[in-house]
Design a protein around this motif. Sequence first.
Motif, mmCIF file in Angstrom:
data_model
loop_
_atom_site.group_PDB
_atom_site.id
_atom_site.type_symbol
_atom_site.label_atom_id
_atom_site.label_comp_id
_atom_site.label_asym_id
_atom_site.label_seq_id
_atom_site.Cartn_x
_atom_site.Cartn_y
_atom_site.Cartn_z
ATOM 1 N N ARG A 294 0.829 -1.213 0.000
ATOM 2 C CA ARG A 294 0.000 0.000 0.000
ATOM 3 C C ARG A 294 0.869 1.271 0.000
ATOM 4 N NH1 ARG A 294 -3.669 -0.273 5.174
ATOM 5 N NH2 ARG A 294 -3.779 -2.474 4.691
ATOM 6 N N VAL A 295 2.021 1.205 0.677
ATOM 7 C CA VAL A 295 2.896 2.390 0.669
ATOM 8 C C VAL A 295 3.492 2.561 -0.734
ATOM 9 C CG1 VAL A 295 4.985 3.440 1.632
ATOM 10 C CG2 VAL A 295 3.426 2.193 3.117
ATOM 11 N N ARG A 296 3.877 1.429 -1.322
ATOM 12 C CA ARG A 296 4.420 1.497 -2.678
ATOM 13 C C ARG A 296 3.385 2.081 -3.647
ATOM 14 N NH1 ARG A 296 7.247 -3.244 -6.377
ATOM 15 N NH2 ARG A 296 7.323 -1.954 -8.240
ATOM 16 N N ARG A 297 2.148 1.621 -3.519
ATOM 17 C CA ARG A 297 1.092 2.128 -4.415
ATOM 18 C C ARG A 297 0.872 3.633 -4.215
ATOM 19 N NH1 ARG A 297 -0.409 -3.326 -3.943
ATOM 20 N NH2 ARG A 297 -1.520 -3.207 -1.973
ATOM 21 N N TRP A 298 0.950 4.064 -2.950
ATOM 22 C CA TRP A 298 0.795 5.508 -2.721
ATOM 23 C C TRP A 298 1.967 6.282 -3.346
ATOM 24 C CZ3 TRP A 298 3.750 9.230 -0.152
ATOM 25 C CH2 TRP A 298 3.151 10.493 -0.090
ATOM 26 N N LEU A 299 3.177 5.760 -3.139
ATOM 27 C CA LEU A 299 4.358 6.428 -3.698
ATOM 28 C C LEU A 299 4.252 6.505 -5.231
ATOM 29 C CD1 LEU A 299 7.202 4.860 -1.497
ATOM 30 C CD2 LEU A 299 6.511 7.265 -1.529
ATOM 31 N N GLU A 300 3.756 5.420 -5.821
ATOM 32 C CA GLU A 300 3.583 5.425 -7.288
ATOM 33 C C GLU A 300 2.546 6.465 -7.700
ATOM 34 O OE1 GLU A 300 4.757 0.718 -8.021
ATOM 35 O OE2 GLU A 300 2.655 1.292 -7.899
ATOM 36 N N SER A 301 1.501 6.595 -6.877
ATOM 37 C CA SER A 301 0.428 7.527 -7.243
ATOM 38 C C SER A 301 0.890 8.983 -7.190
ATOM 39 C CB SER A 301 -0.794 7.326 -6.342
ATOM 40 O OG SER A 301 -0.532 7.863 -5.050
ATOM 41 N N VAL A 302 1.951 9.258 -6.438
ATOM 42 C CA VAL A 302 2.478 10.636 -6.419
ATOM 43 C C VAL A 302 3.781 10.726 -7.231
ATOM 44 C CG1 VAL A 302 1.354 11.286 -4.238
ATOM 45 C CG2 VAL A 302 3.663 10.284 -4.172
ATOM 46 N N GLN A 303 3.970 9.757 -8.106
ATOM 47 C CA GLN A 303 5.136 9.711 -9.017
ATOM 48 C C GLN A 303 6.467 9.733 -8.264
ATOM 49 O OE1 GLN A 303 2.337 11.745 -10.434
ATOM 50 N NE2 GLN A 303 2.020 9.720 -11.349
ATOM 51 N N ALA A 304 6.472 9.122 -7.067
ATOM 52 C CA ALA A 304 7.720 9.123 -6.290
ATOM 53 C C ALA A 304 8.372 7.735 -6.317
ATOM 54 C CB ALA A 304 7.436 9.543 -4.856
ATOM 55 N N TRP A 305 7.867 6.831 -7.164
ATOM 56 C CA TRP A 305 8.426 5.481 -7.160
ATOM 57 C C TRP A 305 8.419 4.904 -8.565
ATOM 58 C CZ3 TRP A 305 11.476 4.317 -3.576
ATOM 59 C CH2 TRP A 305 11.896 2.998 -3.358
ATOM 60 N N SER A 306 9.297 3.945 -8.796
ATOM 61 C CA SER A 306 9.382 3.320 -10.121
ATOM 62 C C SER A 306 9.960 1.924 -9.943
ATOM 63 C CB SER A 306 10.318 4.133 -11.016
ATOM 64 O OG SER A 306 11.616 4.123 -10.449
ATOM 65 N N GLU A 307 9.867 1.139 -10.982
ATOM 66 C CA GLU A 307 10.439 -0.208 -10.981
ATOM 67 C C GLU A 307 11.947 -0.131 -10.714
ATOM 68 O OE1 GLU A 307 9.772 -3.695 -10.417
ATOM 69 O OE2 GLU A 307 7.993 -2.739 -11.277
ATOM 70 N N ALA A 308 12.588 0.867 -11.309
ATOM 71 C CA ALA A 308 14.048 1.014 -11.155
ATOM 72 C C ALA A 308 14.401 1.315 -9.690
ATOM 73 C CB ALA A 308 14.554 2.128 -12.059
ATOM 74 N N ARG A 309 13.620 2.181 -9.074
ATOM 75 C CA ARG A 309 13.902 2.522 -7.666
ATOM 76 C C ARG A 309 13.666 1.304 -6.776
ATOM 77 N NH1 ARG A 309 12.421 8.619 -5.966
ATOM 78 N NH2 ARG A 309 13.883 7.997 -4.341
ATOM 79 N N GLN A 310 12.651 0.522 -7.148
ATOM 80 C CA GLN A 310 12.348 -0.675 -6.367
ATOM 81 C C GLN A 310 13.532 -1.657 -6.444
ATOM 82 O OE1 GLN A 310 9.662 -1.243 -4.439
ATOM 83 N NE2 GLN A 310 10.349 -3.294 -3.856
ATOM 84 N N SER A 311 14.034 -1.870 -7.645
ATOM 85 C CA SER A 311 15.157 -2.821 -7.808
ATOM 86 C C SER A 311 16.372 -2.335 -7.033
ATOM 87 C CB SER A 311 15.570 -2.947 -9.272
ATOM 88 O OG SER A 311 14.472 -3.226 -10.037
ATOM 89 N N LYS A 312 16.609 -1.026 -7.114
ATOM 90 C CA LYS A 312 17.771 -0.467 -6.414
ATOM 91 C C LYS A 312 17.620 -0.666 -4.891
ATOM 92 C CE LYS A 312 20.565 3.631 -6.317
ATOM 93 N NZ LYS A 312 20.313 5.028 -6.055
ATOM 94 N N LEU A 313 16.425 -0.382 -4.386
ATOM 95 C CA LEU A 313 16.184 -0.534 -2.945
ATOM 96 C C LEU A 313 16.378 -1.994 -2.529
ATOM 97 C CD1 LEU A 313 15.146 0.418 -0.148
ATOM 98 C CD2 LEU A 313 12.839 -0.067 -0.951
ATOM 99 N N GLN A 314 15.821 -2.909 -3.322
ATOM 100 C CA GLN A 314 15.934 -4.323 -2.970
ATOM 101 C C GLN A 314 17.400 -4.758 -2.966
ATOM 102 O OE1 GLN A 314 13.313 -6.424 -1.764
ATOM 103 N NE2 GLN A 314 15.265 -7.295 -1.135
#
Length: 372
Positions: A294-314
């Motif tokens: 749900r936090v990821r979905r919110w971040l995506e909804s405000v254009q603060a997240w992407s697949e690339a950022r997710q991979s980097k974080l992981q």
Amino acid sequence: MRSDPTPGLPVVARFEIRRRGYIDEDGILVRPLPPKLSDPQSMIRLYRGMVLARTLDAKCVALTRQGRLGTYATAYGQEAVPIGVASAMRSSDVLVPSYRENAALLWRGVGVDEVLSYYAGSERGSNWGGPAHDFPTSITVGGHALHAAGAACAMQYRGEARAVVCVFGDAATSKGDVYEAFNLAGVWRLPVVFVITNNQWAISTPLAKQTASETLAQKGLAAGIAVEQADGNDVVAVHEAVRVGLDRARTGNGATLVEAVTYRLADHNTADDARRYRDPADVDAHVGAEPTGRVRRWLESVQAWSEARQSKLQATCTAVVEAGVEKLFAAERESPSAMFDHVYSEPSAELARQRDAGLRAIANERRAKRRG
Ligand SMILES: Cc1ncc(C[n+]2csc(CCOP(=O)(O)OP(=O)(O)O)c2C)c(N)n1
Ligand SMILES: [Mg+2]
């Protein structure tokens, strides 16, 4: 209230329990975010804390399966509780955790290798580089609520603007220790916030078989404690509920009880197989509400997240965990006598006898092995 009163009797007290929530399962805000968490950067910090915890948990389960680590309890699906708690605390506050709060320990500066040492059977796991005033992990269910009340008592006595946060599970609230701690905290207005991680299960016992109480939050009402329920899968709700409780505690306005409602998606621990007592459909029904998505979905909804950022974080979280594991296994082995060192400042005669007998037995065994 389950009562059938005689008509005409006057009502002498009424109570209600409120539930706090900000981000729903779809990542949609159901109320405005609190000012301090409304910018994406602070939400990303909370998200990172939860992802790191999940990464550590997955690694610990793997290490346990390989026989390299002792029994381990994950917080899979419950990460919003320890991260909500820890992010609301100051480092001068005192955390009194149970065994599902490793994410909170990491947030407060305990190293991955130190967290792991505990489960590798080393005393170093309770003598960490995080705040020295935090309490070691309590495996004893609910007993630590009394220590939390005691620590809060000391803070009040010394006139310090600090507070204690004590975390335990739903089953702990059926224990006398916890009721006694609530009572003392209520009557002495102690600076303590109790947080119940209501994950619906106590090993194989579902909540309905453990208590007939409508909510767990109401268990604090009889003690005169401020109570509220929070969506325990919403990291913002847990953070805010604890923050409000901490403000109340620090300003001399007494104790708070927060019931964080979540769900244990995993087995109780690595020694358990929940398929033997729990319908997998029940688990499936709760997966969608887990706290990270749900936090990821919110971040995506405000254009603060992407697949690339997710991979980097992981990748970063995996690297942090792997480095901790390497450090753990590279560390010099502790002497078996260490388990006696932190019981009392001076060992009692009986403890010294046990220690010496244990060390002699180990030495004899080693000698026998050498002789072949
Ligand atoms: C005093 C005590 N009694 C029994 C146990 C065995 N035990 C370990 S975990 C657990 C269930 C605790 O359930 P809950 O408080 O809901 O916490 P959860 O494990 O769900 O996080 C029990 C009974 C224990 N550790 N301590
Ligand atoms: Mg539980």
